[in-house]
Design a protein around this motif. Sequence first.
Motif, mmCIF file in Angstrom:
data_model
loop_
_atom_site.group_PDB
_atom_site.id
_atom_site.type_symbol
_atom_site.label_atom_id
_atom_site.label_comp_id
_atom_site.label_asym_id
_atom_site.label_seq_id
_atom_site.Cartn_x
_atom_site.Cartn_y
_atom_site.Cartn_z
ATOM 1 N N ALA A 132 54.113 57.939 44.836
ATOM 2 C CA ALA A 132 55.206 58.242 43.906
ATOM 3 C C ALA A 132 56.231 57.120 43.854
ATOM 4 C CB ALA A 132 55.885 59.546 44.306
ATOM 5 N N SER A 133 55.851 55.931 44.243
ATOM 6 C CA SER A 133 56.747 54.782 44.152
ATOM 7 C C SER A 133 56.136 53.748 43.220
ATOM 8 C CB SER A 133 57.017 54.181 45.541
ATOM 9 O OG SER A 133 55.829 54.066 46.287
ATOM 10 N N SER A 134 56.976 52.849 42.753
ATOM 11 C CA SER A 134 56.544 51.878 41.750
ATOM 12 C C SER A 134 55.595 50.833 42.340
ATOM 13 C CB SER A 134 57.774 51.171 41.163
ATOM 14 O OG SER A 134 57.379 50.097 40.343
ATOM 15 N N PRO A 135 54.556 50.439 41.607
ATOM 16 C CA PRO A 135 53.663 49.377 42.071
ATOM 17 C C PRO A 135 54.372 48.032 42.237
ATOM 18 C CG PRO A 135 52.666 50.605 40.269
ATOM 19 C CD PRO A 135 54.095 51.033 40.342
ATOM 20 N N THR A 136 55.533 47.888 41.607
ATOM 21 C CA THR A 136 56.274 46.629 41.743
ATOM 22 C C THR A 136 57.003 46.532 43.072
ATOM 23 O OG1 THR A 136 58.247 47.553 40.669
ATOM 24 C CG2 THR A 136 56.589 46.543 39.254
ATOM 25 N N ARG A 137 57.122 47.652 43.795
ATOM 26 C CA ARG A 137 57.788 47.677 45.100
ATOM 27 C C ARG A 137 56.734 47.633 46.196
ATOM 28 N NH1 ARG A 137 62.694 50.009 45.925
ATOM 29 N NH2 ARG A 137 62.320 49.322 48.074
ATOM 30 N N ARG A 138 56.408 46.456 46.672
ATOM 31 C CA ARG A 138 55.371 46.328 47.696
ATOM 32 C C ARG A 138 55.936 46.477 49.103
ATOM 33 N NH1 ARG A 138 51.623 41.387 46.676
ATOM 34 N NH2 ARG A 138 50.259 42.657 47.993
ATOM 35 N N ASP A 139 57.244 46.785 49.181
ATOM 36 C CA ASP A 139 57.886 46.991 50.476
ATOM 37 C C ASP A 139 58.315 48.447 50.660
ATOM 38 O OD1 ASP A 139 59.831 47.025 48.529
ATOM 39 O OD2 ASP A 139 61.309 45.901 49.705
ATOM 40 N N HIS A 140 57.795 49.336 49.840
ATOM 41 C CA HIS A 140 58.293 50.714 49.857
ATOM 42 C C HIS A 140 57.208 51.655 49.361
ATOM 43 C CE1 HIS A 140 60.818 54.019 47.871
ATOM 44 N NE2 HIS A 140 60.921 54.192 49.156
ATOM 45 N N LEU A 141 57.048 52.780 50.071
ATOM 46 C CA LEU A 141 56.106 53.826 49.668
ATOM 47 C C LEU A 141 56.834 55.160 49.662
ATOM 48 C CD1 LEU A 141 52.666 53.374 51.501
ATOM 49 C CD2 LEU A 141 53.046 53.508 49.044
ATOM 50 N N LYS A 142 56.511 56.003 48.703
ATOM 51 C CA LYS A 142 57.124 57.326 48.646
ATOM 52 C C LYS A 142 56.053 58.349 48.301
ATOM 53 C CE LYS A 142 61.282 57.885 47.106
ATOM 54 N NZ LYS A 142 62.500 58.011 46.256
ATOM 55 N N ILE A 143 56.063 59.466 49.027
ATOM 56 C CA ILE A 143 55.184 60.589 48.725
ATOM 57 C C ILE A 143 56.005 61.874 48.768
ATOM 58 C CG2 ILE A 143 53.132 59.463 49.698
ATOM 59 C CD1 ILE A 143 53.462 61.418 52.125
ATOM 60 N N SER A 144 55.497 62.919 48.155
ATOM 61 C CA SER A 144 56.085 64.245 48.274
ATOM 62 C C SER A 144 54.967 65.225 48.583
ATOM 63 C CB SER A 144 56.807 64.652 46.984
ATOM 64 O OG SER A 144 57.920 63.816 46.742
ATOM 65 N N TYR A 145 55.305 66.260 49.352
ATOM 66 C CA TYR A 145 54.283 67.247 49.697
ATOM 67 C C TYR A 145 54.910 68.619 49.904
ATOM 68 C CZ TYR A 145 55.709 67.199 54.647
ATOM 69 O OH TYR A 145 56.419 67.321 55.811
ATOM 70 N N SER A 146 54.071 69.625 49.760
ATOM 71 C CA SER A 146 54.454 71.007 50.028
ATOM 72 C C SER A 146 53.603 71.516 51.184
ATOM 73 C CB SER A 146 54.223 71.860 48.780
ATOM 74 O OG SER A 146 54.532 73.218 49.027
ATOM 75 N N VAL A 147 54.193 72.239 52.086
ATOM 76 C CA VAL A 147 53.462 72.746 53.243
ATOM 77 C C VAL A 147 52.514 73.853 52.778
ATOM 78 C CG1 VAL A 147 53.646 73.868 55.493
ATOM 79 C CG2 VAL A 147 55.344 72.158 54.805
ATOM 80 N N ARG A 148 51.207 73.563 52.886
ATOM 81 C CA ARG A 148 50.206 74.501 52.383
ATOM 82 C C ARG A 148 49.160 74.876 53.428
ATOM 83 N NH1 ARG A 148 52.093 77.080 48.030
ATOM 84 N NH2 ARG A 148 52.800 75.652 46.401
ATOM 85 N N GLY A 149 49.126 74.190 54.543
ATOM 86 C CA GLY A 149 48.094 74.457 55.539
ATOM 87 C C GLY A 149 48.458 73.842 56.871
ATOM 88 N N ARG A 150 47.459 73.774 57.752
ATOM 89 C CA ARG A 150 47.690 73.312 59.111
ATOM 90 C C ARG A 150 48.202 71.878 59.159
ATOM 91 N NH1 ARG A 150 44.938 70.209 62.398
ATOM 92 N NH2 ARG A 150 43.206 70.093 60.911
ATOM 93 N N TYR A 151 47.601 70.987 58.364
ATOM 94 C CA TYR A 151 47.980 69.583 58.480
ATOM 95 C C TYR A 151 49.367 69.315 57.907
ATOM 96 C CZ TYR A 151 46.914 64.730 59.450
ATOM 97 O OH TYR A 151 46.918 63.462 59.995
#
Length: 211
Positions: free
Chosen positions: A47-66
Amino acid sequence: HGDHVYTVDLKPERPLPRFKPGQFLHLTLDDYDPSGFWPESRVFSIASSPTRRDHLKISYSVRGRYTARMENELKEGVSVWVKLPYGDFVISDTNNIVLLAGGTGITAFIAFIENFTASCNSVFLAYGARKAELLLYRDVINARACTNDGFNALYFSETDNRSDVSDTTHSQSPECLTGCLSLEKIWSRLESQSESKYYIAGPPSMIQALT
């Protein structure tokens, strides 16, 4: 964000490999020895821009064990392993595009929306969540809707609380309707229904219903 929904910012130790909007990564909480096998992991849209090679962003919802492990173990300063990029859920055309997103499924489109340019035209986003406050990345979506005539968006909140969707920074932020994301409610707003290309990202039940 509440309701066991999280956004995680990651700072890579070295520049990221190049990726395309819509691709995903594998994330593991376990230590990884590059000479051995990749540990148990889960996949998340980038969920981060491909132009930002120094940054990663993700989002998640708790749905299971992992993802429950992630909720308990992902703290500021913790190291994790990721590998990327994967997948071909890439928007190849920007004419008559309809994006249908539910919950954290919006992450599959955020990199594309963030890099939306004036050369793109006729892109419509319909995005729904259980609560207004769970409509993630509204700052990115509102900014694009208010600055690019070719990009339009519509929010859906399953509850009647719309106050959290208002954006004082952008006076023309997208409208929010009460209820589940519905094709009937967006059909008349589309420029060319039969000629549009539709991309769907969200919970399996939503994907099945909209398909």
